[in-house]
Structures are given as C-alpha cells and as structure tokens.
Design an enzyme around this catalytic site. Structure first.
Site, PDB file in Angstrom:
ATOM      1  N   SER A 135     -19.991 -54.549  16.300  1.00  8.56           N
ATOM      2  CA  SER A 135     -20.375 -53.273  15.700  1.00  8.56           C
ATOM      3  C   SER A 135     -21.869 -53.355  15.386  1.00  8.56           C
ATOM      4  O   SER A 135     -22.290 -54.191  14.589  1.00  8.56           O
ATOM      5  CB  SER A 135     -19.567 -53.057  14.418  1.00  8.56           C
ATOM      6  OG  SER A 135     -20.008 -51.909  13.743  1.00  8.56           O
ATOM      7  N   LYS A 161     -19.826 -51.309  19.756  1.00 11.11           N
ATOM      8  CA  LYS A 161     -19.663 -50.080  18.959  1.00 11.11           C
ATOM      9  C   LYS A 161     -21.008 -49.807  18.330  1.00 11.11           C
ATOM     10  O   LYS A 161     -21.670 -50.749  17.869  1.00 11.11           O
ATOM     11  CB  LYS A 161     -18.583 -50.319  17.909  1.00 11.11           C
ATOM     12  CG  LYS A 161     -18.628 -49.448  16.662  1.00 11.11           C
ATOM     13  CD  LYS A 161     -17.359 -49.661  15.839  1.00 11.11           C
ATOM     14  CE  LYS A 161     -17.621 -49.584  14.350  1.00 11.11           C
ATOM     15  NZ  LYS A 161     -16.399 -49.865  13.556  1.00 11.11           N
ATOM     16  N   LYS A 163     -23.069 -47.481  15.370  1.00 11.59           N
ATOM     17  CA  LYS A 163     -22.986 -46.567  14.248  1.00 11.59           C
ATOM     18  C   LYS A 163     -23.806 -45.337  14.600  1.00 11.59           C
ATOM     19  O   LYS A 163     -24.926 -45.459  15.143  1.00 11.59           O
ATOM     20  CB  LYS A 163     -23.564 -47.232  12.986  1.00 11.59           C
ATOM     21  CG  LYS A 163     -22.732 -48.410  12.498  1.00 11.59           C
ATOM     22  CD  LYS A 163     -21.357 -47.952  12.019  1.00 11.59           C
ATOM     23  CE  LYS A 163     -20.610 -49.072  11.327  1.00 11.59           C
ATOM     24  NZ  LYS A 163     -19.268 -48.613  10.882  1.00 11.59           N
ATOM     25  N   ASP A 188     -19.084 -44.795  15.783  1.00 11.83           N
ATOM     26  CA  ASP A 188     -18.497 -44.691  14.439  1.00 11.83           C
ATOM     27  C   ASP A 188     -19.473 -43.962  13.513  1.00 11.83           C
ATOM     28  O   ASP A 188     -20.559 -44.474  13.227  1.00 11.83           O
ATOM     29  CB  ASP A 188     -18.212 -46.109  13.909  1.00 11.83           C
ATOM     30  CG  ASP A 188     -17.486 -46.121  12.564  1.00 11.83           C
ATOM     31  OD1 ASP A 188     -17.244 -45.031  11.999  1.00 11.83           O
ATOM     32  OD2 ASP A 188     -17.157 -47.224  12.085  1.00 11.83           O
ATOM     33  N   GLU A 213     -14.857 -42.919  16.210  1.00 10.36           N
ATOM     34  CA  GLU A 213     -14.207 -43.396  14.980  1.00 10.36           C
ATOM     35  C   GLU A 213     -14.648 -42.601  13.754  1.00 10.36           C
ATOM     36  O   GLU A 213     -15.838 -42.491  13.479  1.00 10.36           O
ATOM     37  CB  GLU A 213     -14.568 -44.888  14.824  1.00 10.36           C
ATOM     38  CG  GLU A 213     -13.960 -45.573  13.618  1.00 10.36           C
ATOM     39  CD  GLU A 213     -14.343 -47.075  13.578  1.00 10.36           C
ATOM     40  OE1 GLU A 213     -14.885 -47.586  14.579  1.00 10.36           O
ATOM     41  OE2 GLU A 213     -14.104 -47.707  12.545  1.00 10.36           O
ATOM     42  N   ASP A 238     -10.301 -44.437  10.703  1.00 11.88           N
ATOM     43  CA  ASP A 238     -10.545 -45.666   9.945  1.00 11.88           C
ATOM     44  C   ASP A 238     -10.306 -45.330   8.467  1.00 11.88           C
ATOM     45  O   ASP A 238      -9.181 -45.458   7.953  1.00 11.88           O
ATOM     46  CB  ASP A 238     -11.980 -46.165  10.230  1.00 11.88           C
ATOM     47  CG  ASP A 238     -12.441 -47.333   9.356  1.00 11.88           C
ATOM     48  OD1 ASP A 238     -11.716 -47.732   8.443  1.00 11.88           O
ATOM     49  OD2 ASP A 238     -13.574 -47.841   9.563  1.00 11.88           O
ATOM     50  N   LYS A 262      -7.549 -52.105   9.160  1.00 15.68           N
ATOM     51  CA  LYS A 262      -8.237 -53.115   8.343  1.00 15.68           C
ATOM     52  C   LYS A 262      -7.275 -53.391   7.200  1.00 15.68           C
ATOM     53  O   LYS A 262      -7.091 -52.522   6.345  1.00 15.68           O
ATOM     54  CB  LYS A 262      -9.534 -52.557   7.733  1.00 15.68           C
ATOM     55  CG  LYS A 262     -10.622 -52.209   8.717  1.00 15.68           C
ATOM     56  CD  LYS A 262     -11.831 -51.613   7.986  1.00 15.68           C
ATOM     57  CE  LYS A 262     -12.888 -51.194   8.989  1.00 15.68           C
ATOM     58  NZ  LYS A 262     -14.007 -50.458   8.363  1.00 15.68           N
ATOM     59  N   GLY A 290     -13.361 -54.269  10.874  1.00 18.10           N
ATOM     60  CA  GLY A 290     -13.918 -55.354  10.080  1.00 18.10           C
ATOM     61  C   GLY A 290     -14.736 -54.807   8.940  1.00 18.10           C
ATOM     62  O   GLY A 290     -15.144 -53.639   8.943  1.00 18.10           O
TER      63      GLY A 290
HETATM   64  O1  OSB Z   1     -16.633 -48.464   9.433  1.00 23.99           O
HETATM   65  O2  OSB Z   1     -15.963 -50.050  10.613  1.00 23.99           O
HETATM   66  C1  OSB Z   1     -16.656 -49.657   9.676  1.00 23.99           C
HETATM   67  C2  OSB Z   1     -18.723 -52.532   8.204  1.00 23.99           C
HETATM   68  C3  OSB Z   1     -18.683 -52.210   6.875  1.00 23.99           C
HETATM   69  C4  OSB Z   1     -18.027 -51.076   6.474  1.00 23.99           C
HETATM   70  C5  OSB Z   1     -17.409 -50.243   7.424  1.00 23.99           C
HETATM   71  C6  OSB Z   1     -17.429 -50.570   8.762  1.00 23.99           C
HETATM   72  C7  OSB Z   1     -18.126 -51.723   9.167  1.00 23.99           C
HETATM   73  C8  OSB Z   1     -18.272 -52.125  10.555  1.00 23.99           C
HETATM   74  C9  OSB Z   1     -18.547 -53.598  10.816  1.00 23.99           C
HETATM   75  O3  OSB Z   1     -18.310 -51.358  11.481  1.00 23.99           O
HETATM   76  C10 OSB Z   1     -17.409 -54.306  11.465  1.00 23.99           C
HETATM   77  C11 OSB Z   1     -17.562 -55.809  11.390  1.00 23.99           C
HETATM   78  O4  OSB Z   1     -18.189 -56.356  12.283  1.00 23.99           O
HETATM   79  O5  OSB Z   1     -17.058 -56.420  10.435  1.00 23.99           O
HETATM   80 MG    MG Z   2     -15.322 -47.561  10.819  1.00 24.70          MG
END
Ligand code: OSB
Ligand code: MG
Length: 369
Positions: A135, A161, A163, A188, A213, A238, A262, A290
């Site tokens: 991510s 992925k 953001k 995301d 996402e 999510d 998660k 994650g």
């Molecule tokens: O939305 O998936 C998410 C990290 C912190 C809070 C929300 C998210 C994330 C990630 C990181 O996208 C995922 C990871 O590598 O742990």
């Molecule tokens: Mg997310």
C-alpha cells in the site's frame, strides 16, 4: 483457564518513511503491545492504534483507557475455555474494537502456544504462503510515486495499492497504467469521497483496477450500494465493515463486490473468521488489509490470511517495508513469487525481541487477577 497477568505497553517505533492517506499521515507506530500470561505460557497481541481518531474513532489513549479500565479487568475475571470466548466477554463494551482485538489476539496466540500448534492451524488456515502487495501512500508528485512503486516492484511485490484523494486520483492512476499496463493495481480513498463524486470515480473504470476501496464515508453502507451501480470497478469495503452484522448488511444490500478484512477493525479473529466464512458462502472474495502493524500484529495477520477465501493479494508487506528494525527477531521476508510464508512453528510465530521492545516502550502497566 484463567489469565493471570496482562501487560500493556505503548511503543513509539519510527517507520522507514512517512505514510500518508487522504486524511492523515503517520511517521511511526504508536501501537499498544499486549502480553498475556497463564500457566507459564505467554501470548502476544497488538492494537495498531495511532495518535488520532482518523481511520476510526480510536487512538492510543482511548484504547489504553479501555483496556486498563474495562477490558483488562473483564478478561482477568473470566474463565476462558476457548479463544472464541473473548469476544463474548467483551460484547458488553460498545465499539472500541482495536482495544478489544489486541487482547483477543494475545489470547489466541496463548491458546495456540498451549496446544503446541501454529495460530494458522488453530484458525483453520489452508495455505502455506499468502500473496501480498504494498500500500503506497500519497506522494508529493507523480515522479516520486513512480519511483517508489518501481522500488517495490524491483523487490518482487506483484500488487500495488495507491492511496487516492480528490486531486490525486485519476492522474497518478493513469501514470502508473501508462508505465505498467499489466500491473495488479488498486486504489483506496479512505472515506474521502461522497456519492456526488460518483461520475468522477467512474473515470477510474478505464484503468482495469482490481478494486476501489472505501471511497465513501467510514460508516456508510447505503450510499456504497448506490455507487456500486454506477461504477464498473469492483467496489471493496474497509472502514464500514466492523462486525459480522455489518458484513451481512453490506452483502444483503449489494453494497460491495469484495471485502477487506482487518481483524483489528472487527474486534478480533473470531468475528473476522465469521466474516470470512459468510463472504465465502455469498461468493464475495476477501483479502487481508493492514494497519502498518509491527511484527507481532503482522504474524497474526499472516495466520488469518492463510484461510481459503483470502483470494486477492493482502496489504501485509514484509517487515522491512515498514521498519528499519522491528520488535521481533524473525521478520517476514518476501518470497520470489510475491508471497510471505505462513509460520509453521507454535503460536503466531512472532519471536519478540524483548530487549528492543523495552527500548521503544514509552508507557507500561501490568494487571493481575
Ligand atoms: O485503509 O487500508 C487502509 C494503513 C493505515 C490505516 C488504514 C489503511 C492503511 C493501509 C496500509 O493501507 C496497509 C499496510 O500496509 O499495513
Ligand atoms: Mg483501506
């Protein structure tokens, strides 16, 4: 069985680089590390909370208070016959799921260690490797983003992925597609968009994304069902899926094609497993999200991701994507096929580096029965 002792530690552990989303950024982990002890056996868990209520309502201060004042004493008072008991014991406490999950994970790890089995086995895992991706946070410009992705691909990651947010969505996605036409790619927005942005989000349809996402509100299911009818890209939830009931509502309302699981967002592994099973029965693929966990939470995530319906690559990168030095002595490394190996030793498999954990601990309490 009675839990005899609970130890809570808040840590401050810097990330290799800043991680930025549509609404916040993190420069390091502020997680609460949980240790439980019973009959000479130790279990470890993690609540990957942060300094502010940006992803969900929790922070390291709220989780600490909930664990210290309510959840810890409830756990110490209970007679536990199976790890599934923990979420039932905590059901009286509303929400605060990350606080609950840190304790619940530690009890699962404890049971696995007591029974001399791996956590993956205890959970019903069927894979020995899990497919993973990275991510990638919001960057200052597109060249920086492409350079960062280039580095991850060179390391062997096979799914990326990014953001996104308004002003950082169509262009970065187009630039990535231009350079890597066949890359497994997904986006995301972390709840930054509104249903009125539906036509804008539909512009992402031409990029052949694996999924989009949680574009809409953190507690929305209703508008996501409307959005799903407007966009072609598979829609994934999510933030909104915080319990098995929420998953059922989303499935019944046809609000998503895919669910990100998660366990920490859902209050623990028992309820995460229920969502996994429910989604499987409904033909909805799941993948493991994650929260930038340390090696302790990461091992728990890998164990859960070994269940059969985790059919898309997970946000569980190798430890060195997050930390220069982690609080475990056996970090995960990426296999050449873009997977992590599921630990086969007893418990979650995380071997805690207690000396280094001491160094990064900024607050610590213990509770006894
Ligand atoms: O939305 O998936 C998410 C990290 C912190 C809070 C929300 C998210 C994330 C990630 C990181 O996208 C995922 C990871 O590598 O742990
Ligand atoms: Mg997310």
């Amino acid at each position: 069985m009675k839990i005899e002792r609970i130890e809570l530690r808040r840590i401050a552990l810097p990330y290799v680089s800043r991680f930025e989303t549509s609404g916040w950024y993190h420069d390091g982990s502020d997680a609460i590390i949980v240790r439980v002890d019973a009959d000479g056996v130790t279990g470890w868990g993690e609540s990957p909370v942060s300094d502010g209520p940006w992803y969900n309502e929790e922070t390291y201060e709220t989780a600490w208070m909930m664990q210290k004042k309510f959840l810890g004493p409830m756990l110490l008072a209970a007679d536990i016959t199976a790890p599934e008991d923990v979420s039932k014991i905590f059901a009286r406490v509303r929400a605060n799921r990350m606080a609950k999950s840190g304790l619940e994970f530690a009890v699962w790890d404890l049971f696995a260690r007591m029974q001399n089995v791996s956590l993956a086995k205890l959970l019903g895992g069927t894979r020995d490797r899990v497919q993973v991706g990275v991510s990638v946070g919001i960057k200052k410009d597109i060249p920086t983003l492409l350079e960062s992705i280039d580095g991850y691909l060179a390391e062997g990651y096979k799914r990326i992925k990014i953001k996104i947010k308004p002003g950082w969505d169509i262009e970065p996605t187009a630039a990535i597609r231009d350079r890597w036409p066949d890359l497994m790619l997904q986006v995301d927005g972390n709840s930054i968009y509104h249903l009125s942005d539906a036509d804008h989000l539909a512009e992402l349809d031409e990029f052949n994304l694996l999924l989009n996402e949680q574009p809409l509100d953190h507690d929305d299911i209703f508008d996501h069902a409307k959005l799903k009818k407007i966009i072609q890209t598979p829609l994934c939830l999510d933030e909104s899926i915080v319990s098995p009931d929420h998953a059922r509502w989303a499935i019944e309302l046809d609000a998503c094609d895919i669910i990100n699981i998660k366990p920490t967002r859902i209050g623990g592994l028992a309820d995460a497993k229920k969502i996994h099973d429910m989604a499987q029965a409904a033909g909805i693929p799941v993948w493991h999200g994650g929260m930038l966990e340390t090696g302790i939470g990461r091992a728990i995530n890998v164990a859960l991701a070994s269940l059969p319906n985790f059919s898309l690559p997970s946000d569980i990168s190798a430890n060195n994507r997050y930390f220069h030095r982690d609080i475990v002595t056996n970090p995960f490394t990426l296999n050449a096929d873009g997977t992590l190996s599921v630990p086969t030793g007893i418990g979650s498999g995380a071997e805690v580096d207690e000396a280094f954990l001491d160094e990064v601990t900024v607050d610590k309490i213990e509770m006894r029965a």
